[in-house]
Design an enzyme around this catalytic site. Structure first.
Site, PDB file in Angstrom:
ATOM      1  N   HIS A  18       0.832  -1.204   0.000  1.00 27.15           N
ATOM      2  CA  HIS A  18       0.000   0.000   0.000  1.00 27.15           C
ATOM      3  C   HIS A  18       0.867   1.254   0.000  1.00 27.15           C
ATOM      4  CE1 HIS A  18      -3.960  -1.973   1.074  1.00 27.15           C
ATOM      5  NE2 HIS A  18      -3.096  -2.950   1.254  1.00 27.15           N
ATOM      6  N   ASP A 106      -5.031   6.044   1.551  1.00 26.68           N
ATOM      7  CA  ASP A 106      -5.300   4.667   1.163  1.00 26.68           C
ATOM      8  C   ASP A 106      -6.744   4.295   1.476  1.00 26.68           C
ATOM      9  OD1 ASP A 106      -3.664   1.930   0.565  1.00 26.68           O
ATOM     10  OD2 ASP A 106      -5.303   1.551   1.971  1.00 26.68           O
ATOM     11  N   ALA A 338      12.694 -10.318  -3.445  1.00 23.61           N
ATOM     12  CA  ALA A 338      13.323 -10.468  -4.760  1.00 23.61           C
ATOM     13  C   ALA A 338      13.333  -9.129  -5.496  1.00 23.61           C
ATOM     14  CB  ALA A 338      12.566 -11.500  -5.587  1.00 23.61           C
ATOM     15  N   HIS A 355       0.281 -14.331  -7.611  1.00 20.77           N
ATOM     16  CA  HIS A 355      -0.936 -14.423  -6.809  1.00 20.77           C
ATOM     17  C   HIS A 355      -2.024 -13.457  -7.264  1.00 20.77           C
ATOM     18  CE1 HIS A 355       1.200 -11.011  -5.351  1.00 20.77           C
ATOM     19  NE2 HIS A 355       0.362 -10.743  -4.380  1.00 20.77           N
ATOM     20  N   TRP A 358      -2.423  -6.715  -7.310  1.00 15.24           N
ATOM     21  CA  TRP A 358      -2.430  -5.677  -8.329  1.00 15.24           C
ATOM     22  C   TRP A 358      -1.047  -5.114  -8.615  1.00 15.24           C
ATOM     23  CZ3 TRP A 358      -5.227  -4.901 -12.234  1.00 15.24           C
ATOM     24  CH2 TRP A 358      -5.227  -3.682 -12.923  1.00 15.24           C
ATOM     25  N   ASN A 359      -0.241  -4.866  -7.581  1.00 13.78           N
ATOM     26  CA  ASN A 359       1.093  -4.307  -7.823  1.00 13.78           C
ATOM     27  C   ASN A 359       1.918  -5.220  -8.718  1.00 13.78           C
ATOM     28  OD1 ASN A 359       0.651  -2.005  -6.247  1.00 13.78           O
ATOM     29  ND2 ASN A 359       1.382  -2.995  -4.386  1.00 13.78           N
ATOM     30  N   SER A 360       1.893  -6.509  -8.442  1.00 12.77           N
ATOM     31  CA  SER A 360       2.653  -7.458  -9.260  1.00 12.77           C
ATOM     32  C   SER A 360       2.117  -7.509 -10.689  1.00 12.77           C
ATOM     33  CB  SER A 360       2.595  -8.861  -8.646  1.00 12.77           C
ATOM     34  OG  SER A 360       3.392  -8.932  -7.479  1.00 12.77           O
ATOM     35  N   GLU A 363       3.227  -4.411 -12.620  1.00 12.79           N
ATOM     36  CA  GLU A 363       4.646  -4.497 -12.965  1.00 12.79           C
ATOM     37  C   GLU A 363       4.855  -5.478 -14.118  1.00 12.79           C
ATOM     38  OE1 GLU A 363       6.619  -5.432  -9.311  1.00 12.79           O
ATOM     39  OE2 GLU A 363       6.473  -3.378  -8.550  1.00 12.79           O
ATOM     40  N   ASP A 379      -8.903  -9.166  -3.255  1.00 18.32           N
ATOM     41  CA  ASP A 379      -9.085  -8.518  -4.556  1.00 18.32           C
ATOM     42  C   ASP A 379      -8.446  -9.297  -5.695  1.00 18.32           C
ATOM     43  OD1 ASP A 379      -6.498  -7.899  -3.502  1.00 18.32           O
ATOM     44  OD2 ASP A 379      -6.292  -6.332  -5.010  1.00 18.32           O
ATOM     45  N   GLN A 380      -7.738 -10.377  -5.376  1.00 20.24           N
ATOM     46  CA  GLN A 380      -6.978 -11.084  -6.410  1.00 20.24           C
ATOM     47  C   GLN A 380      -7.871 -11.846  -7.396  1.00 20.24           C
ATOM     48  OE1 GLN A 380      -4.340 -13.436  -3.978  1.00 20.24           O
ATOM     49  NE2 GLN A 380      -3.604 -11.606  -2.885  1.00 20.24           N
TER      50      GLN A 380
END
Length: 464
Positions: A18, A106, A338, A355, A358-360, A363, A379-380
């Site tokens: 976040h 947030d 990582a 997973h 959203w961030n992943s 990217e 949310d996934q």
């Protein structure tokens, strides 16, 4: 358009997934000449990278203390921040030569709607998750549907007011809604938080219209106003591609060793596997994943968490796997944080099993790799639905705690590294995302509109 007099408070929820995107958005505001004060705690302060801008300052707030035995950690933390930080921020604002013009916080900090009222400034919700997932969350807590067959985890909840009228089984609905007693203290706290957000002045999303136009439009319709902006991806962009900077932690591996290993692999021959900073696979899930990687025959970078608060040690489950005869030399193992952007940007990496956080996903999107989805909660599930079924840039791998068949998961991994329609679409969407954040792009135009309206409110307030 002059924004020199604008002063925005940026208030992230204290979790890396976040904090990082809101900090990235703060940098975007700084680049537009907006003064930004970032509200941090001792734990989140180190995440604020050194920035020489004279327009940036931080306000160090005390670490919130968990003190209510009737609330789980997340709800207790939200409640503690509300009661301890609110008065401190109001007192601080009174001392500023340039008072705040707006507060952007947030979505877990919905109570800052009241803080905005006390400061006399617009309250803007920053969503580190997708527009589709927040649309589901808002609809869920606003309409409060019930499960009339709680013994059946496959009972469904429908969202007829959302585009495509999605339907989700109850086991895919956020545990914040399903695990707490309906009408109880914690349930009501989360509902109040969402209703505060719905009543806010505006919403900002780390997404872009080319990916989620229909959900941005739906949000405007549901809120009854147009103050909804898609300004992402907010990850730093340089030289036409995602800049390989690291967010939120120091890698536990030698970057030189990692790059040497990747350099020795052919283009688009490696799948990167990582489940983010919070998700932890069970031992059974880890074993199926290991079997799938072994059966796939592909090169891979495997990143796992060391442990989680429940004491599950994901790393131990993977240690012996790397020594198997069938995977020796094909894998690079990372236990801990990582350097994700460096990995995803490497020419050898063509796919990303994740997973569906959203961030992943953002990217990955910026690097044009094909994703294999394995959502584990919250949310996934909407994110995976968006990327697999609507955008066509991902392949469904598994869902939740259900164990996939290792051979089927291996086929998904192999497919993700091939020349498929998903790869073609991923590269198209990458190009669209890069255009969105360049001068004249959709996200830049959205930002222009946001700052224009904030200036009008600010100037109107000063004139009054």
């Amino acid at each position: 358009m002059s924004t020199a007099t604008l002063h925005v408070l940026a208030y992230p929820f204290p979790a890396s997934g976040h904090v990082i995107p809101l900090l990235d958005f703060a940098k975007v505001l700084l680049s537009r000449g907006v003064k930004v004060t970032i509200l941090v705690t001792p734990k989140t302060h180190p995440l604020v990278a050194t920035n020489p801008s004279p327009l940036l300052q931080t306000l160090l707030l005390p670490e919130p203390q968990l003190s209510n035995p009737n609330l789980k950690d997340l709800a207790d933390l939200m409640n503690s921040m509300r009661h301890h930080h609110h008065p401190l921020i109001v007192d601080w604002a009174k001392t500023q030569s340039t008072p705040p013009s707006a507060i952007i916080s947030d979505y877990f900090l919905g109570w800052t709607h009241l803080l905005g009222d006390d400061l006399g400034v617009p309250h803007i919700v920053f969503s580190p998750c997708s527009a589709i997932s927040l649309a589901v969350i808002n609809s869920l807590w606003r309409d409060a549907p019930q499960n009339h067959n709680p013994q059946d985890p496959n009972s469904v909840v429908s969202f007829p007011n959302l585009p495509n009228s999605p339907v989700y089984p109850w086991w895919q609905i956020t545990h914040l809604y399903t695990d707490n007693e309906r009408g109880g203290l914690e349930w009501e706290l989360h509902r109040e938080n969402t209703l505060f957000n719905i009543d806010s002045w505006g919403f900002v999303f780390n997404t872009f219209t080319e990916a989620e136009q229909v959900y941005i439009d739906n949000m405007k319709k549901e809120l009854g106003h147009k103050r909804v902006w898609a300004v992402g991806p907010v990850i730093p962009i340089q030289n036409g591609s995602a800049e390989p900077v690291e967010h939120g932690g120091n890698s536990t591996v030698s970057q030189r060793e990692l790059l040497e290993w990747l350099d020795s692999r052919e283009e688009c021959s490696v799948i990167y596997v990582c489940f983010g900073s919070l998700a932890v696979l069970t031992s059974s899930q880890m074993e199926v994943l290991a079997q799938a990687l072994e059966l796939s025959g592909v090169n891979f970078v495997l990143s796992v968490r060391v442990s989680d608060p429940q004491g599950r040690v994901q790393g131990k489950a993977a240690c012996g796997f790397m020594d198997r005869e069938g995977v020796k030399g094909r894998g690079f193992f990372i236990e801990g944080w990582a350097p994700q952007m460096i990995i995803l940007n490497h020419r050898a990496v063509g796919a990303f099993l994740n997973h569906s956080g959203w961030n992943s996903m953002v990217e990955a999107l910026l690097t044009g790799v094909v994703m294999v989805t394995w959502p584990t909660g919250g949310d996934q599930y909407p994110n995976a639905r968006l990327f697999v079924d609507e955008l066509g840039v991902a392949i469904r791998g598994a869902e939740g705690e259900k164990l996939p068949e290792a051979r089927e998961l291996a086929k998904s991994i192999q497919k993700a590294l091939g020349k498929t329609k998903e790869r073609e679409r991923a590269e198209e969407l990458r190009d669209a995302a890069l255009r969105a954040v360049r001068s004249g792009g959709s996200s830049q135009r959205e930002l222009d509109d946001l700052l224009k309206l904030l200036n009008e409110v600010h100037l109107g307030k000063n004139a009054a």
